[in-house]
Scaffold this active site. Structure first.
Site: not given
Ligand SMILES: NC(=O)C[C@H](N)C(=O)O
Length: 528
Positions: A76, A171, A195
């Protein structure tokens, strides 16, 4: 078929059925083909190929580093990567090239993993859809599954097949899309309020949030320091355990990591002896907004454990309903403090205005942050004002303790693991999702996942079945602090019973390839 899971492909590498370079090239070609998903912000092609070359030498010399050697992984874009741009999907950090690797990234590389690229997210991980980053939303690969597309056409009489695409959740949606589209075999997400688990549920993956303190946060650009943990997204439980084994452990660069966890999760989990288990079902998680499909799968899962001899108990976590509002106060307060460093002088973007320092600060932050980030900074600074501090921040800390104690009480009453839904429903179409604002969405989407971060517990979302629309649904298991290994044994047993992940994912890829071969649709999507 080389292997749908990390474990299988690792065996193929060890047996010489494929070389790391061939595997890397296959994944790179899939990354290019699935560009329209917007899963990656940066593809580190050269780095990955170089790493593959080195891995290949090790295999040739019989010096392989273990299960992760030669395995394509994605990270990420809120983890620092040495020499590779790290943006947090924000204008504030565009162009930032960190001089060091986050500890977790370094650990993956030390084990021989290949870094395919940095994945898309909500700006600074603030969101639950992967729709609120400066590089645009991530598309859920399941939007292209045959079953879903047929259903949507039939339900909506939609002519434009591409208009109904689904969010990935967030996310860490870029990481989830990257794994479910087979562009890598594992990905790092981060988890502050859900997330990692939420996009895992929406994309048909295993999403694991380790106990707070088990895995280093050094180099993870913070959202809420007291709740953030690196998360793991994979296609099965064993794969998550392999990655956890590589990442877990104390780090002198993160003083919140613990030196001696109760159970060291360094082995592949065995199958739990379910007949000795007590599974807790928190009654407060049965909320009216829960979709009937998720509710029925949740209840079937409880029945499954019971039929195998487990004790299934209703438990109460009485302060659950305060967790979202409490999170709002604590998250925004930590955000206000964390984001203060991005002022145009110390870190990040700097605007051209130079009439005064104040004007420069203000314009830099207006240009650098989106509305969501600025909104959270504003609320946080309000809660931290001298006159509000006691009433908001301190009170929220006390409520956080009550929420954490609820879990302790449930585990002390004999429960080994809690079983809950991960999300209220399957993934929704993007156009439906963005009707609500970021705060309302996060409040809904983190409803079953957030409290766990307040308490620092390990939790994992496991894909269970496809909904009537043909979309994945996940359920969550929550364990005692630092009993990550035990939690994974239960998750593994459950995974074996429901038989969801890899077969369905393989079918998804076949459907996606069919979509990609449909030139018209591929070119429409690729333009975006
Ligand atoms: N990173 C997370 O878990 C974020 C959470 N959904 C939030 O919006 O704050």
């Amino acid at each position: 078929m080389l292997g749908r899971t990390l474990r299988e492909v690792s065996a193929a590498l060890k047996q010489g059925q494929i070389t790391p370079t061939e595997l890397c090239q296959k994944c790179l070609s899939l990354i290019k083909k699935t560009k329209f998903l917007n899963a990656y912000i940066t593809v580190s092609e050269e780095v990955a190929l170089k790493q593959a070359e080195e891995s290949e030498k090790r295999y040739k010399n019989g010096q392989s580093l273990g299960d992760l050697d030669g395995i394509p992984v994605a990270v990420k874009d809120n983890f620092s990567t040495s020499g590779i741009e790290t943006t947090c999907a924000s204008n504030m950090l565009k162009g930032y090239i960190p001089p060091y690797n986050a500890t977790v990234v370094q650990k993956l590389l030390d084990q021989g993993a290949l870094l395919m690229g940095k994945t898309n997210l909500d700006e600074f991980a603030m969101g639950s859809g992967s729709t609120d980053g400066v590089f645009g939303p991530v598309k859920n690969p399941w939007s292209y599954s045959k079953q879903y597309r047929e259903k949507r056409k039939q339900n909506l009489h939609s002519k434009n097949e591409d208009s109904d695409w689904l969010i990935t959740g967030g996310s860490s949606g870029g990481s989830a899309a990257a794994v479910s589209a087979f562009t890598c075999y594992a990905a790092l997400g981060s988890d502050t309020g859900g997330s990692t688990r939420n996009p895992a549920a929406h994309c048909g993956l295993v999403g694991f949030k380790p106990s707070y303190g088990l895995v280093s946060r050094h180099g993870l650009i913070p959202l809420v320091n007291s709740m953030d943990v690196p998360g793991i997204l994979t296609r099965c439980v064993d794969d998550a355990a392999i990655v956890l084994g590589a990442l877990a452990g104390p780090d002198p660069k993160d003083s919140t990591t613990v030196h001696d966890p109760i159970n060291k999760p360094f082995m592949l989990p065995s199958l739990a002896d379910v007949s000795k288990l007590c599974i807790g079902i928190p009654k407060e998680y049965l909320v009216p907004e829960l979709s009937s499909e998720v509710r029925s799968l949740w209840s079937k899962a409880a029945d499954l454990f019971e039929s195998e001899g487990a004790k299934v108990l209703e438990v109460s976590l009485p302060h659950t309903s305060y967790s979202i509002v409490c999170y709002h106060v604590l998250c925004t307060s930590e955000v206000a403090s964390n984001m203060a460093r991005f002022d145009g002088l110390q870190y990040g973007h700097r605007c051209d205005i130079d009439v005064s320092t104040e004007a420069m600060y203000a314009a830099t932050r207006r240009e650098g942050f989106n509305d969501v980030v600025r909104g959270r900074i504003l609320s946080g600074n309000f809660f931290l004002l001298k006159e509000n501090y006691e009433n908001y921040f301190v009170k929220a800390q006390k409520v956080r303790r009550l929420i954490a104690n609820d879990f302790v009480n449930a585990f002390n009453s004999g429960v080994d693991v809690l079983l809950t839904p991960t999300t209220l429903s399957e993934a929704v179409p993007y156009l439906e999702f963005i009707k609500e604002d970021n705060r309302t969405r996060s409040a809904q989407d983190d409803i079953f996942t957030q409290a766990v971060n307040m308490a620092g517990l390990p939790a994992v979302s496991i894909p269970v079945a496809l909904s009537n629309q043909g979309l994945p649904i996940g359920l969550q298991f929550i364990g005692r602090a630092f009993c990550d290994q035990q939690l994974l044994t239960v998750a593994k047993w459950f995974e074996k019973q429901v038989q969801f992940p890899v077969i369905q994912l393989q079918e998804l890829m076949d459907d996606c390839s069919a979509v990609l071969e449909n030139e018209k649709l591929a070119s429409v999507s690729l333009k975006q």
